[in-house]
Design an enzyme around this catalytic site. Structure first.
Site, PDB file in Angstrom:
ATOM      1  N   CYS A   7      56.778  40.330 116.154  1.00  0.00           N
ATOM      2  CA  CYS A   7      56.232  40.438 117.492  1.00  0.00           C
ATOM      3  C   CYS A   7      54.904  39.694 117.555  1.00  0.00           C
ATOM      4  O   CYS A   7      54.065  39.814 116.674  1.00  0.00           O
ATOM      5  CB  CYS A   7      56.009  41.867 117.954  1.00  0.00           C
ATOM      6  N   ARG A  62      56.937  34.641 115.274  1.00  0.00           N
ATOM      7  CA  ARG A  62      56.783  36.064 114.938  1.00  0.00           C
ATOM      8  C   ARG A  62      57.944  36.916 115.446  1.00  0.00           C
ATOM      9  O   ARG A  62      58.008  38.109 115.176  1.00  0.00           O
ATOM     10  CB  ARG A  62      55.473  36.599 115.536  1.00  0.00           C
ATOM     11  N   TRP A  74      60.293  40.903 118.020  1.00  0.00           N
ATOM     12  CA  TRP A  74      61.215  41.088 116.889  1.00  0.00           C
ATOM     13  C   TRP A  74      61.586  42.560 116.923  1.00  0.00           C
ATOM     14  O   TRP A  74      60.733  43.421 116.720  1.00  0.00           O
ATOM     15  CB  TRP A  74      60.516  40.722 115.576  1.00  0.00           C
ATOM     16  N   ASN A  84      52.737  45.206 119.201  1.00  0.00           N
ATOM     17  CA  ASN A  84      53.302  44.757 117.928  1.00  0.00           C
ATOM     18  C   ASN A  84      53.078  45.875 116.922  1.00  0.00           C
ATOM     19  O   ASN A  84      51.933  46.254 116.688  1.00  0.00           O
ATOM     20  CB  ASN A  84      52.592  43.476 117.464  1.00  0.00           C
ATOM     21  N   GLY A  85      54.164  46.375 116.332  1.00  0.00           N
ATOM     22  CA  GLY A  85      54.026  47.450 115.348  1.00  0.00           C
ATOM     23  C   GLY A  85      55.061  48.519 115.607  1.00  0.00           C
ATOM     24  O   GLY A  85      56.081  48.273 116.265  1.00  0.00           O
ATOM     25  N   GLU A 114      63.801  31.863  94.334  1.00  0.00           N
ATOM     26  CA  GLU A 114      63.273  31.302  95.574  1.00  0.00           C
ATOM     27  C   GLU A 114      64.269  30.312  96.185  1.00  0.00           C
ATOM     28  O   GLU A 114      64.455  30.273  97.404  1.00  0.00           O
ATOM     29  CB  GLU A 114      61.908  30.638  95.298  1.00  0.00           C
ATOM     30  N   LYS A 145      65.709  30.804  99.923  1.00  0.00           N
ATOM     31  CA  LYS A 145      65.537  29.789 100.967  1.00  0.00           C
ATOM     32  C   LYS A 145      66.885  29.403 101.539  1.00  0.00           C
ATOM     33  O   LYS A 145      67.061  29.292 102.740  1.00  0.00           O
ATOM     34  CB  LYS A 145      64.845  28.569 100.336  1.00  0.00           C
ATOM     35  N   GLU A 154      68.447  32.304 103.690  1.00  0.00           N
ATOM     36  CA  GLU A 154      67.817  32.664 104.966  1.00  0.00           C
ATOM     37  C   GLU A 154      67.989  31.606 106.042  1.00  0.00           C
ATOM     38  O   GLU A 154      68.042  31.948 107.214  1.00  0.00           O
ATOM     39  CB  GLU A 154      66.348  33.072 104.795  1.00  0.00           C
ATOM     40  N   HIS A 179      76.589  38.257  82.095  1.00  0.00           N
ATOM     41  CA  HIS A 179      76.657  39.724  82.076  1.00  0.00           C
ATOM     42  C   HIS A 179      77.217  40.290  83.376  1.00  0.00           C
ATOM     43  O   HIS A 179      76.962  41.443  83.708  1.00  0.00           O
ATOM     44  CB  HIS A 179      75.267  40.306  81.801  1.00  0.00           C
ATOM     45  N   LYS A 235      58.397  35.665 110.872  1.00  0.00           N
ATOM     46  CA  LYS A 235      57.318  35.475 109.909  1.00  0.00           C
ATOM     47  C   LYS A 235      56.333  36.624 110.090  1.00  0.00           C
ATOM     48  O   LYS A 235      56.202  37.160 111.183  1.00  0.00           O
ATOM     49  CB  LYS A 235      56.627  34.145 110.222  1.00  0.00           C
TER      50      LYS A 235
HETATM   51  C1  F6R Z   1      60.833  33.739 103.112  1.00  0.00           C
HETATM   52  C2  F6R Z   1      59.585  34.320 103.552  1.00  0.00           C
HETATM   53  C3  F6R Z   1      59.395  35.778 103.347  1.00  0.00           C
HETATM   54  C4  F6R Z   1      57.914  36.081 103.080  1.00  0.00           C
HETATM   55  C5  F6R Z   1      57.681  37.597 103.010  1.00  0.00           C
HETATM   56  C6  F6R Z   1      56.233  37.916 102.667  1.00  0.00           C
HETATM   57  O1  F6R Z   1      60.871  32.375 103.368  1.00  0.00           O
HETATM   58  O2  F6R Z   1      58.755  33.657 104.086  1.00  0.00           O
HETATM   59  O3  F6R Z   1      60.191  36.269 102.314  1.00  0.00           O
HETATM   60  O4  F6R Z   1      57.540  35.486 101.888  1.00  0.00           O
HETATM   61  O5  F6R Z   1      58.006  38.178 104.236  1.00  0.00           O
HETATM   62  O6  F6R Z   1      55.376  37.311 103.563  1.00  0.00           O
HETATM   63  P1  F6R Z   1      53.841  37.111 103.249  1.00  0.00           P
HETATM   64  O7  F6R Z   1      53.726  36.069 102.194  1.00  0.00           O
HETATM   65  O8  F6R Z   1      53.224  36.700 104.537  1.00  0.00           O
HETATM   66  O9  F6R Z   1      53.344  38.424 102.744  1.00  0.00           O
END
Ligand code: F6R
Length: 595
Positions: free
Chosen positions: A2, A28, A74, A100-101, A468, A472, A475, A491, A590
């Site tokens: 949000c 967001r 969101w 937001n929250g 990672e 990536k 997602e 395993h 994000k």
């Molecule tokens: C994936 C991604 C998320 C963030 C996670 C933590 O591409 O960006 O997995 O890494 O939500 O976010 P931060 O780093 O802002 O604490």
């Protein structure tokens, strides 16, 4: 998670300013978007889906007014829909609220308000706030008193703002969710994040938990919950508005992948003594932990795994924890330094883990990208990764900068002064550039974009890179992808491997780890799985690989950063071929400010 925005002082342009702000905050959340502008009445326009739906609606029928607020959602309580979109209003439409929250006690408050005759029109937790305000107004409170009275009743995390019919001010407050004011000569803004108003001003005021701000045509003031004035510092942001645009790239993510050499240069600048081969971090002077516990989520957790390995290599016991697990069952902390790795500095799980550690007496360090973020304000020490704003929801350049900053941290805080490794770190911006320039990830993506699943394997420092790479890919492509420690494949996960599930093996150097990973590759090759090797060419993995993504020869710790760039490009091009919404993957946002 949000985004909220508000503006006072540009009466003829309020809507445009809000729409601009929402376009910068869409990362967001993009389940819905809405605005409320106040004049003698409150005019609300809100729509499910991406911002474009709201844009179309306001083109036809634009709300107007000298003060306004906007929201991009969101979803947490109630599915994405017009009715659950913010802003939310009271029964009479006299007040509009954005949030937001999460309001934890909303059900109890809602039951009470319903019993008192209030009619709710959404499934959200937020809607209790305008109704609480309405009750207080009915009892004779002023706009500000009513806003404060409502906030006093709610528990949870929030950045909340409200406008009133006939009012000339925006009221806002925060608790565990970010909120920043933008200060200009004749206008004041509020937002969850600076990009929302950076085009208009570079002067900002960060609100702390429990602080209230009133913004009107005469300016702004900040006070405590008890109404005591608070003197705030005005900070100047050190990046330009253009940095939050796409600069001609199709997607923010691609732009941010390409920005990595620059981001890394910024991260390293003034911190690596070129001649002496030393790393100096003034901000961490005297920090020499005997034990380190990292806490983080998602991509940042992968960086934390890498950081823990660096400390262990330097002889300092270190471990990485998922923040959401750490908070409920933290390990014995002893004299550990607890390090929160968080790009945004606002991730609720990471903040909670750090608070738990502090409560148990630990010293804490924030490794973050965002100046003035909650984590930076709450921790004892802060190391900025200096990557610049990252808009794409999938983290890319910030991961590379986290790895670089973790190297700096490990060199500065331990007896590890490996000159070759420090040299490789210094050269990282140019070696990353080489990888970007020469990558053939797009053609590999073309060959495999229709695979059933993707498995990523690596050992040592390449294990977090495997995790990672898989995160990536999953997602942004919505395809099944998993990362494994290469030795673990046999395993159990090997049962999943087929001729339509490529195995991406990160194999760098020519030592024990590479030799063993090559053996694991032979095991999958024998089961007909296509193999994509990410390698510096030092082992003989190419003999067993169907495709090779090459990186320059370097030190193990920098090889991991370079290999990751190839995996970012592989994920990006696969998602692009599948036509995915790369910068705004479904269900994600994000900056995850709820636990
Ligand atoms: C994936 C991604 C998320 C963030 C996670 C933590 O591409 O960006 O997995 O890494 O939500 O976010 P931060 O780093 O802002 O604490």
């Amino acid at each position: 998670m949000c985004g909220i925005v508000g503006c006072v002082g540009r009466p003829d342009e309020t809507l445009d300013v809000l729409m601009h702000g929402l376009s910068k905050l869409e990362y967001r959340g993009y389940d819905s978007a809405g605005v409320a502008l106040a004049n003698s009445a409150v005019e609300i326009e809100k729509h499910e889906g991406e911002l474009v739906n709201l844009e179309r609606a306001v083109d036809d029928d634009a709300p107007s007014g000298p003060v306004g607020i906007g929201h991009t959602r969101w979803s947490t309580h109630g599915p994405p829909s017009d009715r659950n979109s913010h802003p939310h209003a009271d029964c009479e439409g006299e007040v509009a609220v954005i949030h937001n929250g999460i309001i934890e006690n909303f059900q109890e408050v809602k039951d009470e308000l319903t019993a008192a005759g209030h009619e709710f029109t959404s499934d959200t937790d937020t809607e209790v706030v305008p109704h609480l305000i309405e009750s207080a107004l009915a009892d004779g409170a002023s706009h500000e008193e009513a806003f404060r009275a409502a906030i006093e009743r709610v528990e949870g995390s929030y950045a909340i703002a409200a406008v009133f019919a006939g009012g000339d001010a925006v009221f806002c407050t925060r608790q565990d969710s970010p909120l920043v004011l933008g200060i200009d000569d004749d206008a004041t803004y509020l937002a969850s994040d600076v990009p929302a108003f950076r085009e208009f001003t570079d002067r900002v005021v960060y609100l702390e938990d429990g602080e209230f701000a009133r913004i009107d045509a005469d300016g702004w003031d900040v006070s405590t919950a008890d109404g005591e004035p608070v003197e705030k510092t005005i900070h100047t942001v050190n990046w330009d508005a253009e940095e939050t645009g796409k600069s001609g790239y199709d997607h923010f993510m691609l732009k941010e992948i390409h920005e990595q050499p620059r981001a890394l240069r910024q991260c390293l600048r003034g911190r690596v003594d070129e001649l002496g081969g030393q790393v100096e971090l003034d901000e961490l002077a005297g920090v020499r932990p005997t034990t380190v516990q990292f806490v983080a989520c998602g991509t940042s957790y992968h960086a934390a795994l890498y950081g823990a390995e660096l400390f262990r290599e330097a002889g300092v016991p270190a471990q990485a924890f998922l923040a959401s697990e750490y908070v409920t069952s933290p390990p014995p902390i002893g004299d550990a330094l607890v390090v929160g790795v968080t790009q945004s500095g606002e991730t609720a799980d990471t903040l909670s883990a750090l608070r738990e550690a502090r409560q148990r007496g630990a010293r804490t360090l924030a490794l973050t990208n965002v100046v003035g973020s909650t984590v930076a304000r709450e921790c004892d020490h802060t190391l900025y990764i200096r990557a610049g704003p990252e808009i794409g929801v999938a983290a890319s350049k910030t991961f590379a900068s986290q790895l670089a900053a973790l190297n700096l941290f490990a060199f500065a805080a331990t007896d590890d002064h490996d000159r070759e490794a420090i040299g490789a770190l210094r050269d990282l911006p140019s070696t990353v550039q080489e990888v970007i320039d020469d990558s053939s990830a797009a053609s590999v993506a073309e060959a495999y974009h229709d695979a059933d699943a993707y498995f990523f394997i690596g050992r040592g420092l390449n294990y977090p890179v495997a995790l990672e790479g898989a995160l990536k890919l999953k997602e942004i492509t919505y395809r099944h992808a998993e990362g494994f420690a290469a030795g673990e494949l046999k395993h159990g996960p090997l049962a999943l491997v087929t001729d339509n599930s490529p195995v991406i093996a990160i194999t760098t150097g020519d030592g024990e780890l590479a030799r063993k990973t090559v053996n694991n590759v032979k095991e999958v090759e024998a089961r007909d799985a296509p193999v994509i090797a990410v390698t510096d060419g030092q082992s003989d993995i190419e003999r067993y690989a169907d495709h090779v993504l090459t990186i320059p020869e370097t030190q193990p710790r920098t090889a991991a950063v370079l290999a990751n760039v190839q995996l970012q490009l592989l994920a990006y091009h696969t998602a692009d071929q599948l036509g995915r919404s790369i910068d705004k993957p479904r269900n994600l946002a994000k900056s995850v400010t709820v636990e």
